[in-house]
Design an enzyme around this catalytic site. Sequence first.
Site, short mmCIF file in Angstrom:
data_model
loop_
_atom_site.label_atom_id
_atom_site.label_comp_id
_atom_site.label_asym_id
_atom_site.label_seq_id
_atom_site.Cartn_x
_atom_site.Cartn_y
_atom_site.Cartn_z
N SER A 1 -6.29 27.76 -20.26
CA SER A 1 -6.16 28.28 -18.89
C SER A 1 -7.54 28.69 -18.38
CB SER A 1 -5.18 29.46 -18.88
OG SER A 1 -4.99 29.92 -17.57
N ASP B 1 0.69 32.14 -23.04
CA ASP B 1 1.31 30.82 -22.98
C ASP B 1 0.79 29.97 -24.14
OD1 ASP B 1 2.84 28.69 -22.04
OD2 ASP B 1 1.21 27.94 -20.77
N HIS C 1 -3.72 25.16 -17.12
CA HIS C 1 -3.16 25.84 -15.95
C HIS C 1 -4.05 25.51 -14.75
CE1 HIS C 1 -1.28 29.13 -18.74
NE2 HIS C 1 -0.68 27.97 -18.84
#
EC number: 3.1.1.61
Length: 379
Positions: free
Chosen positions: A198, A321, A225
């Site tokens: 991310s 995540d 992301h």
Amino acid sequence: MATKVLVVDDSSFFRRRVSEIVNQDPDLEVVGVAVNGKEAIEMTEKLKPQVITMDIEMPVMDGITAVRHIMASNPTPILMFSSLTHDGAQATLDALDAGALDFLPKRFEDIASNKDDAIKLLQQRVKALGRRRLYKPIARANATTRPLTSHSTGKPTSSLTSLRSKTSGASEQPVNAASVSSIRASGKKYKALLIGTSTGGPVALQKILTSFPASYPHPILLIQHMPAAFTPAFASRLNSLCKIDVKEAQTGDTLKPGCAYLAPGGMQLMIEKAGALGRLKVIAGNADMNYKPSVDITFASASKAFGSDVMAVVLTGMGADGREGARMLKAAGATIWAQDEASCVVYGMPQAVTSAGISSHSIALDNMAEAIMKETARG
């Protein structure tokens, strides 16, 4: 002590709005504002902010040029604000290449559907970057966002500026960071390499993937992301820089060795059993999912499709995540690695899998590509 923030934008409304949001958090303080890139450079020298929020399009000097100058003279964590357009995506990637660490959409309704969530996310991102400490490059060539051409491949090579960085309070080389020489190749035969990331991921992925040879023997799935407007441009940029092929994943793609598939923004990437290496499926997923794409979802589907024949790596990023998907892969016998704390822009996602005892190695970004190739060299 509050993190000092410099807000840079040519719009008085946006400067005021960002300043209000930053100052709402007791751990943050706006110490100055600038209306263009030239002023940003001067105020960075004068005020020594710990984080800068930067617009891209400004008069006198644009944000990308300002980032390049700041990272050369007073390296400071920079959060870019960008429009969710094709041109905005290209400019944001140029800013990251110049040294910016993170980005957010300029329209707050594009950050999150709920206003309060958007405010909270902006504050979280600024605080996360405020924990970084950047130092001048160890060795520096002329800074440029124009990629150089490789004589051996004809494809451009990365022009990223190499900066020393660390998390405030973290050691320069954490004791659990594995060196390449300390890693013994397991001898496993893999069917795929999965990488989830991310915040800080675009630069990290570029650094790793540009090191892989065209003959890399496995398909690679990339879960970053990123907004839907950005992933086509990011896939295209990686493809232009890498010896391997890189594309935005599409439903029906058959996995091929030496090809990396980037999960589309706003969607979920799944792996299905089909043939020797599997096939991809891109779906919208549940509306209430926090991340689109989600590392957890792709990792979980890989555990069902490939079982133990997977290597998964979790790189820099906020949140957790990837932890539960990595847990499923680990239970199936897969190999899980994480980026080490000192080389992360944000040590959130890697910390989640490391603290849970899921990853077997924590590896510095500079060593990650070589370590991965050492472990996965067998076709």
